[in-house]
Design an enzyme around this catalytic site. Structure first.
Site, PDB file in Angstrom:
ATOM      1  N   HIS A 104      42.444-124.319   0.255  1.00 53.26           N
ATOM      2  CA  HIS A 104      41.613-123.486  -0.627  1.00 53.26           C
ATOM      3  C   HIS A 104      41.959-123.776  -2.074  1.00 53.26           C
ATOM      4  O   HIS A 104      43.072-124.207  -2.402  1.00 53.26           O
ATOM      5  CB  HIS A 104      41.807-121.994  -0.319  1.00 53.26           C
ATOM      6  CG  HIS A 104      43.145-121.450  -0.751  1.00 53.26           C
ATOM      7  ND1 HIS A 104      43.383-120.990  -2.028  1.00 53.26           N
ATOM      8  CD2 HIS A 104      44.309-121.307  -0.072  1.00 53.26           C
ATOM      9  CE1 HIS A 104      44.635-120.571  -2.123  1.00 53.26           C
ATOM     10  NE2 HIS A 104      45.222-120.753  -0.949  1.00 53.26           N
ATOM     11  N   CYS A 105      40.985-123.567  -2.963  1.00 53.90           N
ATOM     12  CA  CYS A 105      41.224-123.639  -4.397  1.00 53.90           C
ATOM     13  C   CYS A 105      41.189-122.207  -4.923  1.00 53.90           C
ATOM     14  O   CYS A 105      41.469-121.268  -4.190  1.00 53.90           O
ATOM     15  CB  CYS A 105      40.183-124.530  -5.079  1.00 53.90           C
ATOM     16  SG  CYS A 105      38.490-123.936  -4.946  1.00 53.90           S
ATOM     17  N   ALA A 106      40.832-122.020  -6.180  1.00 56.12           N
ATOM     18  CA  ALA A 106      40.857-120.676  -6.757  1.00 56.12           C
ATOM     19  C   ALA A 106      39.824-119.751  -6.130  1.00 56.12           C
ATOM     20  O   ALA A 106      40.054-118.537  -6.020  1.00 56.12           O
ATOM     21  CB  ALA A 106      40.616-120.757  -8.268  1.00 56.12           C
ATOM     22  N   THR A 107      38.702-120.312  -5.674  1.00 51.11           N
ATOM     23  CA  THR A 107      37.625-119.449  -5.180  1.00 51.11           C
ATOM     24  C   THR A 107      37.053-119.877  -3.832  1.00 51.11           C
ATOM     25  O   THR A 107      36.343-119.103  -3.202  1.00 51.11           O
ATOM     26  CB  THR A 107      36.449-119.419  -6.187  1.00 51.11           C
ATOM     27  OG1 THR A 107      35.968-120.763  -6.369  1.00 51.11           O
ATOM     28  CG2 THR A 107      36.890-118.853  -7.529  1.00 51.11           C
ATOM     29  N   ARG A 108      37.331-121.115  -3.381  1.00 52.14           N
ATOM     30  CA  ARG A 108      36.633-121.659  -2.214  1.00 52.14           C
ATOM     31  C   ARG A 108      37.579-122.103  -1.103  1.00 52.14           C
ATOM     32  O   ARG A 108      38.660-122.635  -1.375  1.00 52.14           O
ATOM     33  CB  ARG A 108      35.776-122.863  -2.637  1.00 52.14           C
ATOM     34  CG  ARG A 108      34.572-122.511  -3.463  1.00 52.14           C
ATOM     35  CD  ARG A 108      34.006-123.754  -4.142  1.00 52.14           C
ATOM     36  NE  ARG A 108      34.796-124.123  -5.301  1.00 52.14           N
ATOM     37  CZ  ARG A 108      34.681-125.269  -5.951  1.00 52.14           C
ATOM     38  NH1 ARG A 108      33.813-126.177  -5.536  1.00 52.14           N
ATOM     39  NH2 ARG A 108      35.430-125.533  -6.993  1.00 52.14           N
TER      40      ARG A 108
END
Length: 456
Positions: free
Chosen positions: A26-30
């Site tokens: 995951h990244c910051a939002t996805r």
């Protein structure tokens, strides 16, 4: 029972089951997933997963938008749900790279190396711009204050090759400390300063008939140095006896790397600089303003290569021969186009943290420092960078149309206003060039909003 059981059940159903998962992170939002068989995904149902704000597919990754904070919780529950033996970040990166074309891989590698340096470049870039503005406004400083200010503003940029060599060596799997040593050698005080040599205030060393000087402000040579260090170190460890490995491997890695940088890469860069200078002179003299348009569009590409410091030679020549400097407004137009593209991209971001980080990286551009913007935002997607090129080209056309020229050099963008205070008309024209270049770059990004969101 987990908080997101229903979400995970529908997610696994949409992607074709848990056995279809090859990797995820995951990244910051996805939540980003790489699957074994993309054809099993039910894209219609993917948009209706509980807690998810949307779905899209890009560069071989199925991306589900959950938002800041929530994505961490969903990913953690997914790992628990799937059990032990799931994926790692390293294998995920390998899988991501496998799905990229050569150009995307190159841009991704650049971002992986340079993005970690953004906080240092943003801070010192802002300080450097403020110092330049204060000096141009006539503020006088004692020698002691000037020296202290120079320490605050110049350190990170003076040692930029060191930072890049460290980051590149770590990226390519080498010993970052050896990368630091090679980077320090590239800007060692025993070597004539690159800025002084290019400004003809210092002479390069002549060794074996080769001109040798420092690599201050260079980007690609430092990346190559990091790559050399990591590859040489890895190769040497395959045959150097373990009993002397601790001494011989770093010795050979450092000496071979710095020798290649100074005596092989150095002459290549000197030839490239001469080619850049001659090409730009010919370009500016092209008919119908074509040279103005092309130069203003692509000038920031020269910054990416690290060869932009050679442009001062052309500016000095122009001022000496004609009393005016056309490269200053053209360079500012190029910056303004990329600035508009970066700000346009920032406002595409739904995640507030990502938006604020992009704006922070873009702000030093107002003072003529574009490296944070380029490496922190625009080079993450060729669409963004291309939008900035179009914006700069528009500003270049206006510069030709107005016949705009600066009366000095060394400052751009907002501090550059001081070079036009002798004529209200020229000052207004300079501002119009900035606004048009910014606006066109911003608009070009907005027209590609969907594609850019999917890429970054």
């Amino acid at each position: 029972m987990g908080k997101y059981d229903q979400t995970l059940e529908q997610l696994l159903e949409v992607i074709g089951g848990r056995d279809n998962i090859k990797n995820f992170e995951h990244c910051a939002t996805r939540l980003r997933m790489i699957l074994k068989d993309d054809s099993k995904v039910d894209k219609a149902k993917a948009e209706a997963i509980p807690e998810s704000k949307g779905y899209f597919f890009s560069t071989g990754q199925h991306q589900f938008i959950f938002g800041t904070g929530k994505v961490n919780e969903v990913t953690a529950e997914l790992r628990d749900y799937l059990g032990e033996g799931t994926t790692t970040d390293t294998s995920m990166k390998d899988d991501v790279y496998a799905n990229l074309n050569p150009v995307q891989k190159f841009v991704r590698i650049l971002a992986d190396i340079l993005v970690p340096l953004i906080p240092a470049l943003v801070t010192t870039g802002l300080l450097m711009g403020i110092r330049g503005l204060l000096v141009e406004l006539g503020m006088t400083m004692t020698d002691d204050v000037t020296a202290l200010f120079a320490m605050l503003t110049d350190t990170a940029f003076a040692f930029l090759p060191v930072l890049i060599a460290y980051s590149a060596t770590r990226k390519f799997g080498g010993n970052p400390l050896i990368g630091i040593v090679v980077g320090l050698m590239m800007v060692a005080p025993q070597l004539p300063n690159a800025y002084a040599v290019r400004g003809e205030t210092a002479d390069p060393l002549s060794i074996f008939g080769i001109d040798v000087y420092g690599y201050q402000g260079s980007i690609f040579p430092a990346i190559i140095a990091g790559w050399l260090v990591s590859k040489l170190e890895s190769w040497l460890r395959t045959w150097v006896p373990q009993v002397v490995d601790l001494i011989l491997t770093p010795f050979l890695t450092i000496t071979i790397s710095i020798s290649i940088i100074l005596f092989l890469l150095g002459p290549i860069i000197q030839i490239a600089e001469s080619s850049v200078i001659n090409s730009i002179i010919g370009l500016i003299n092209a008919p119908l303003g074509i040279g103005y348009i092309v130069y203003a569009g692509l000038q920031q590409l020269i910054v990416v290569t690290g060869l932009h410091h050679s442009l001062s030679l052309i500016e000095i020549s122009l001022l000496s021969d004609t009393g005016y400097n056309v490269l200053q407004p053209l360079g500012t137009a190029s910056m303004a186009g990329q600035f508009g593209a970066a700000i346009g991209t920032a406002f595409l971001m739904r995640d507030q943290l990502k938006r604020s980080n992009m704006i922070s990286a873009a702000v030093p551009t107002l003072f003529g420092i574009t490296e944070p913007l380029l490496f922190g935002v625009n080079l993450r997607s060729l669409r963004i960078f291309a939008a900035g090129i179009v914006g700069g080209a528009a500003g270049g056309f206006l510069t030709y149309f107005f016949g705009l020229k600066a009366t000095g050099m060394g400052i751009t963008f907002i501090p550059g206003l001081l070079l036009y205070t002798g004529s209200i008309a020229a000052l207004i024209q300079y501002i119009v060039v900035i606004l048009v270049a910014f606006g066109v770059g911003f608009l070009c990004v907005r027209l590609q909003a969907k594609q850019i969101r999917s890429e970054i």
